[in-house]
Design an enzyme around this catalytic site. Structure first.
Site, PDB file in Angstrom:
ATOM      1  N   LYS A  54     -16.979  -1.083   8.902  1.00  0.00           N
ATOM      2  CA  LYS A  54     -17.076   0.383   8.824  1.00  0.00           C
ATOM      3  C   LYS A  54     -18.437   0.874   9.285  1.00  0.00           C
ATOM      4  O   LYS A  54     -18.537   1.935   9.873  1.00  0.00           O
ATOM      5  CB  LYS A  54     -16.745   0.889   7.415  1.00  0.00           C
ATOM      6  CG  LYS A  54     -15.262   0.754   7.114  1.00  0.00           C
ATOM      7  CD  LYS A  54     -14.733   1.805   6.156  1.00  0.00           C
ATOM      8  CE  LYS A  54     -13.212   1.711   6.115  1.00  0.00           C
ATOM      9  NZ  LYS A  54     -12.571   2.493   5.086  1.00  0.00           N
TER      10      LYS A  54
ATOM     11  N   LYS B  53      -6.459  -4.743  12.579  1.00  0.00           N
ATOM     12  CA  LYS B  53      -5.563  -4.198  11.549  1.00  0.00           C
ATOM     13  C   LYS B  53      -5.050  -2.794  11.940  1.00  0.00           C
ATOM     14  O   LYS B  53      -5.809  -2.012  12.511  1.00  0.00           O
ATOM     15  CB  LYS B  53      -6.392  -4.097  10.261  1.00  0.00           C
ATOM     16  CG  LYS B  53      -5.640  -3.690   9.043  1.00  0.00           C
ATOM     17  CD  LYS B  53      -6.581  -3.525   7.852  1.00  0.00           C
ATOM     18  CE  LYS B  53      -7.210  -2.145   7.813  1.00  0.00           C
ATOM     19  NZ  LYS B  53      -7.588  -1.668   6.485  1.00  0.00           N
TER      20      LYS B  53
ATOM     21  N   LYS C  76      -5.374   3.823   9.608  1.00  0.00           N
ATOM     22  CA  LYS C  76      -5.063   5.237   9.756  1.00  0.00           C
ATOM     23  C   LYS C  76      -6.158   6.008  10.479  1.00  0.00           C
ATOM     24  O   LYS C  76      -5.916   7.089  10.985  1.00  0.00           O
ATOM     25  CB  LYS C  76      -4.703   5.882   8.413  1.00  0.00           C
ATOM     26  CG  LYS C  76      -5.695   5.699   7.291  1.00  0.00           C
ATOM     27  CD  LYS C  76      -5.172   6.397   6.050  1.00  0.00           C
ATOM     28  CE  LYS C  76      -5.310   5.615   4.776  1.00  0.00           C
ATOM     29  NZ  LYS C  76      -6.658   5.169   4.432  1.00  0.00           N
TER      30      LYS C  76
HETATM   31  N1  AQP Z   1      -2.658  -2.677   8.294  1.00  0.00           N
HETATM   32  C1  AQP Z   1      -2.483  -2.917   6.999  1.00  0.00           C
HETATM   33  N2  AQP Z   1      -1.634  -3.918   6.614  1.00  0.00           N
HETATM   34  C2  AQP Z   1      -1.441  -4.171   5.303  1.00  0.00           C
HETATM   35  N3  AQP Z   1      -2.050  -3.490   4.303  1.00  0.00           N
HETATM   36  C3  AQP Z   1      -2.889  -2.489   4.647  1.00  0.00           C
HETATM   37  N4  AQP Z   1      -3.628  -1.628   3.933  1.00  0.00           N
HETATM   38  C4  AQP Z   1      -4.315  -0.801   4.759  1.00  0.00           C
HETATM   39  N5  AQP Z   1      -4.018  -1.103   6.039  1.00  0.00           N
HETATM   40  C5  AQP Z   1      -3.145  -2.151   6.006  1.00  0.00           C
HETATM   41  C6  AQP Z   1      -3.678  -1.622   2.476  1.00  0.00           C
HETATM   42  O1  AQP Z   1      -3.498  -0.284   2.040  1.00  0.00           O
HETATM   43  C7  AQP Z   1      -4.270  -0.092   0.862  1.00  0.00           C
HETATM   44  C8  AQP Z   1      -5.067   1.161   0.952  1.00  0.00           C
HETATM   45  O2  AQP Z   1      -6.011   1.092   1.948  1.00  0.00           O
HETATM   46  P1  AQP Z   1      -7.085   2.270   2.073  1.00  0.00           P
HETATM   47  O3  AQP Z   1      -6.525   3.395   2.813  1.00  0.00           O
HETATM   48  O4  AQP Z   1      -7.642   2.606   0.741  1.00  0.00           O
HETATM   49  O5  AQP Z   1      -8.232   1.634   2.865  1.00  0.00           O
HETATM   50  P2  AQP Z   1      -8.221   0.761   4.123  1.00  0.00           P
HETATM   51  O6  AQP Z   1      -7.865  -0.640   3.774  1.00  0.00           O
HETATM   52  O7  AQP Z   1      -9.579   0.971   4.726  1.00  0.00           O
HETATM   53  O8  AQP Z   1      -7.062   1.371   5.031  1.00  0.00           O
HETATM   54  P3  AQP Z   1      -7.179   1.968   6.461  1.00  0.00           P
HETATM   55  O9  AQP Z   1      -5.818   2.428   6.905  1.00  0.00           O
HETATM   56  O10 AQP Z   1      -7.864   1.005   7.387  1.00  0.00           O
HETATM   57  O11 AQP Z   1      -8.042   3.221   6.189  1.00  0.00           O
HETATM   58  P4  AQP Z   1      -9.197   3.842   7.010  1.00  0.00           P
HETATM   59  O12 AQP Z   1      -8.715   3.832   8.436  1.00  0.00           O
HETATM   60  O13 AQP Z   1      -9.301   5.199   6.424  1.00  0.00           O
HETATM   61  O14 AQP Z   1     -10.386   3.002   6.789  1.00  0.00           O
HETATM   62  C9  AQP Z   1      -5.117  -1.341   0.651  1.00  0.00           C
HETATM   63  O15 AQP Z   1      -4.494  -2.143  -0.317  1.00  0.00           O
HETATM   64  C10 AQP Z   1      -5.069  -2.013   1.976  1.00  0.00           C
HETATM   65  O16 AQP Z   1      -5.184  -3.410   1.847  1.00  0.00           O
END
Ligand code: AQP
Length: 339
Positions: free
Chosen positions: A120, A202, A205
């Site tokens: 990040k 990964k 979002k």
């Molecule tokens: N691609 C993924 N595959 C499986 N699990 C996923 N999670 C996120 N992306 C995937 C799981 O969703 C939960 C919540 O995640 P979060 O939104 O709190 O944070 P993150 O992991 O940082 O998700 P993003 O989508 O990548 O968010 P941004 O883009 O905002 O940083 C967690 O349990 C995560 O494992």
């Protein structure tokens, strides 16, 4: 027997998702789908992690709106506020109260090793703030406040749950038994859904390329189009091993959305082209997401019910959280003044 006593005999589950944008299929398969399944068996706490969201700049009105919409999406997926405690993180200030104590028991070296911080801070080089660095400590407080035993998360969060375990063990050793030491619960299929455009990364979002992810609220035509454009990286080879990350990712999505094992899905598609793999995957995704989208639209119409649900959820969460904070504040010596 009192119903609260009955609740507390069950193991506790806690997890959350940041309302940073529209949730993706990765959030659903890696996390939300398990939240729903686990609420039947466990005393479940699910939160919209708005405090985590501000580690990256957010516009206030939009964050407010997205927090409530994310809670509505949780409900549309099947989180039942009668079975689970559903709340917005910032409405329970105990999360911050515990974070400070845990911060003072966390080593810089531990936080320096966190891969999500490295990722990040590379993506947000203009705003490498202290919150981004200490995010895992807030996450540890989220978990330890509710004395959670199991944490349903995608594979990317495993390292943070491991740090939480270390902090709980350290605190228990120093101050006597205080926290339950939690375990991560990572799904067998769907723990790491990858980007449709860059399958070595990964699905996220906040990916600037919307073709890389399927948003849970994408309409069926958009889902079909995005899956049709997904990168397939090998000669026609549909197999449950990871030799071709793009194809393996589609197969994983198909398997997780159709309820078939990876082997069954690969067996069914053996000898067929990528066109068939993509068409079946798109159908399976649409049939999972379409009913959720309809339910989401219905829930959002009743803003009052949604607000009342979140008020109740916050009160219920706070009752549990307060008990842990009083115990911790006593142990560290913060209760010198008796009111
Ligand atoms: N691609 C993924 N595959 C499986 N699990 C996923 N999670 C996120 N992306 C995937 C799981 O969703 C939960 C919540 O995640 P979060 O939104 O709190 O944070 P993150 O992991 O940082 O998700 P993003 O989508 O990548 O968010 P941004 O883009 O905002 O940083 C967690 O349990 C995560 O494992």
């Amino acid at each position: 027997m009192e119903s609260t006593e009955r609740t507390e005999q069950r193991k506790t589950v806690l997890s959350g998702i940041q309302p940073t944008s529209r949730l993706t299929l990765g959030n659903y398969l890696g996390a939300l789908k398990n939240f729903v399944a686990m609420q039947e068996e466990f005393d479940s706490f699910y939160m919209v992690a708005d405090m985590h969201a501000i580690t990256v700049r957010q516009e206030a009105a939009e964050l407010r709106r997205r927090s409530v919409e994310t809670a509505a999406l949780f409900m549309a997926c099947g989180i039942d506020p009668e079975k689970s405690t559903l709340f917005i993180q910032s409405s329970v200030p105990e999360h911050v109260m515990l974070t400070w104590v845990l911060n003072c028991n966390t080593y810089m070296g531990e936080l320096n090793r966190m891969t999500q911080f490295k990722d990040k801070s590379a993506r947000h080089a203009d705003n490498i703030n202290a919150g981004l660095f200490t995010y895992p400590v807030l996450m540890a407080a989220d978990i330890l406040l509710y004395q959670a035993h199991l944490i349903p998360v995608g594979a990317d969060q495993k390292q943070h749950v491991e740090l939480t375990r270390d902090l709980a063990e350290r605190f228990n050793k120093l101050y006597g038994n205080t926290f339950v030491v939690p375990e991560p619960y990572i799904p067998k299929v769907g723990a790491r859904i990858m980007s449709l455009q860059e399958p070595e990364n990964k699905m996220s979002k906040s990916d600037p390329n919307p073709n890389g992810y399927i948003a849970m609220l994408d309409d069926p035509d958009t889902i079909v189009r995005k899956i049709k454009r997904a990168v397939t990286d090998c000669e026609e080879c549909i197999s449950p091993d990871r030799c071709c990350p793009g194809v393996y990712n589609l197969l994983t999505i198909y398997s997780a959305c159709s309820g078939k094992t990876l082997e069954e899905a690969a067996g069914e598609l053996e000898g067929q082209g990528y066109g068939v793999l993509k068409a079946r995957t798109a159908d399976a995704v649409v049939s999972v997401l379409e009913p959720i989208q309809k339910e989401y639209a219905r829930i959002l119409q009743d803003k009052r019910y949604l607000n009342d649900t979140l008020v109740n959820g916050a009160e219920k969460a706070q009752r549990r959280a307060r008990r842990t904070v009083s115990k911790v504040y006593h142990k560290v010596g913060f209760d010198s003044v008796k009111r």
